[in-house]
Scaffold this motif. Sequence first.
Motif, PDB file in Angstrom:
ATOM      1  N   LEU A 123       0.824  -1.197   0.000  1.00  0.00           N
ATOM      2  CA  LEU A 123       0.000   0.000   0.000  1.00  0.00           C
ATOM      3  C   LEU A 123       0.860   1.249   0.000  1.00  0.00           C
ATOM      4  N   ASN A 162       0.434   5.165   0.769  1.00  0.00           N
ATOM      5  CA  ASN A 162      -0.495   6.099   1.413  1.00  0.00           C
ATOM      6  C   ASN A 162      -1.873   5.479   1.590  1.00  0.00           C
ATOM      7  N   GLN A 203      -3.291   3.283  -0.170  1.00  0.00           N
ATOM      8  CA  GLN A 203      -3.924   2.777  -1.381  1.00  0.00           C
ATOM      9  C   GLN A 203      -3.221   1.516  -1.858  1.00  0.00           C
ATOM     10  N   ASP A 204      -4.012   0.532  -2.186  1.00  0.00           N
ATOM     11  CA  ASP A 204      -3.455  -0.733  -2.639  1.00  0.00           C
ATOM     12  C   ASP A 204      -2.832  -0.569  -4.034  1.00  0.00           C
TER      13      ASP A 204
END
Lengths: 291, 367
Positions: free
Chosen positions: B60, B62, B64-65
């Motif tokens: 990830l 930040n 997000q994936d």
Amino acid sequence: MDKVQDNRAWFLIIPVFLIVAFSAVIPLMTVVNYSVQEIFGPGQTFFVGTEWFEAVLKDDRLHDALVRQIIYSLAVLAIEIPLGIVIALGMPGGRSAKTSLTLVLLALPLLIPFNVVGTIWQIFGRGDIGLLGATFRAIGIDYNYTNNSAHAWLTVLVMDVWHWTSLVALLCYAGLQSIPPAFYQAAKIDGASKWAVFRYIQLPKMRGVLIIAVLLRFMDSFMIYTEPFVLTGGGPGNSTTFLSQYLTQMAVGQFDIGKAAAFSIVYFLIVLLFSFIFYTIITRTGEGEKK
Amino acid sequence: MTLTLEGVAKRVGAEQHLHPLSLELQPGSFNVLLGRTLAGKTTLMRLMAGLDAPTAGRVLENGQDVTGKSVRHRDVAMVYQQFINYPAMTVYENIASPLRRQGKDKAETDAKVRRTAAMLRIEPYLDRLPAELSGGQQQRCAIARALVKGAGLLLLDEPLVNLDYKLREELRAELREIFADGKTTVVYATTEPQEALILGGNVTVLHEGRMLQTGPTGAVFHTPASLECAQVFSDPPMNVVDAILTNDRVALSDGTGLPLSAHDRNLPAGPCKVGIRANHLTVLRRNERLVPIRGKVALSEISGSETFVHLRHGDTTLIAREEGVHSHPIGSDIQVYADPDRIFVFSAAGQLVAAPNWRRGALRNIA
């Protein structure tokens, strides 16, 4: 300050000296000698100075052959170098069965003797029994290398491409294999396009082998003899009479030994000059891109 | 950027190159991956960069994936062990290339290139081609190219390993300053404990594809969770001796008894392993508490301004550190002194039981 005399060095130098003398220097000097003589037969020779050279430089048939030769060699380079690069780029890397198979297939044409290549294409192109000739005939093209100059010329060119593009491809492949994978990763991380990878990584890294490829292909194609000789013997007309062909006709056909000798020397100097020009151009462009 | 690894693992064929591990790197942090060759440092970096996809777990950025996202679309820069620059471009063009790709205007590009080049002290060479530079300058150019990109994540895979000693020292000293811009998350892989200590920040110790420990560099160095971790983080390797812990001393297997110290008092009695770093096994007796150990010199090697004496003691080989340059004839008798206050006590299975006390400022002295 005593110099140590060691004569053993001579034993190491003399064999090389003799080999070079008999294989290169003496024959070359013989040719130089012939080029300034009018030769009627053994023992019947007259010194003529530079007359043969003047005759060679004024020979219109020779000029035609030279122009034909230059166009031919440039065509060979213009096709084989880019094609070789494209093939090398498309070749599988790593150690796999696929790589080995590709390498063997590519090396195959290189193992075939010149006159066999000529014969293969001579038969291949025949309209009655050749696959290529028959195919052309079937689709309505009147392909005939024995009476159409352009067809003969193109056949000799395609023959050379078929025979020698592998060499360029193999050289380029070797150059590409020497690029560490980290370069490609770095380019990937930079987000570089395929073209950028080619232009800024692969091409500069292939520069060394490309110099060799261009020089080899130029010199070889500039001295082409066997293929047109086998295919049409230089015809139809003079359409595939390149320099070697013409030289042979002069020396062995007309037995103009003196003129042929002068021609040989001029020929040699031309090859040397062109090779030097190519070498200089390639090494100058992108100086320092060696590494 | 905050980089989070959730149970990522990498398996190639039947081989597990990286066992599942979880890690969170804070924005602007400096993180060292420490491990020997084949520990999995490069594998882990490739996963972080997105050059490879993990066979398990998630990456990830930040929050997000980005697990399956191609490296081309990630916000990352990387510097390699080899000096990777575009061979046909000048140093200037090399450094400018990431900016050109980002579509920055001419003035901004020029200013950034010159500022970065100045920072890495390659300003005089901007017009040269990489091949015309020395190794150190080539690597500076590569680092400049990575820096100028302004990526959220900067990965350095043993960037100094191909440089000579002197250049390495020089560049290493500058690196911390250069990376201290506070926005970029830096990951730096190295095999050298010394380098990890000098660079500071956080350290993650890898060994044979497993994460052994992670934390602030000083804390990991002074309290390694296991014997394995201590070995990876000690150069020369830590001396390990089997011992028995009793209520009044630590009895080494050869009979030497070490008095108890503040940190290993009140430990349950029983068999254990004692680890002594070479710098706590000295030839010079610095104080009366030090306990002598006798042995025969097997080898003495000089490193910089210190000497490491390898001595055969019973059936083990110990390594002691000596200030200054000395020579000891091989086979001669020698007496070294162990510091009972600086020993590490590990359980028989190799887990840390007690570590010597350390001050927060102590790390500075080592570096």
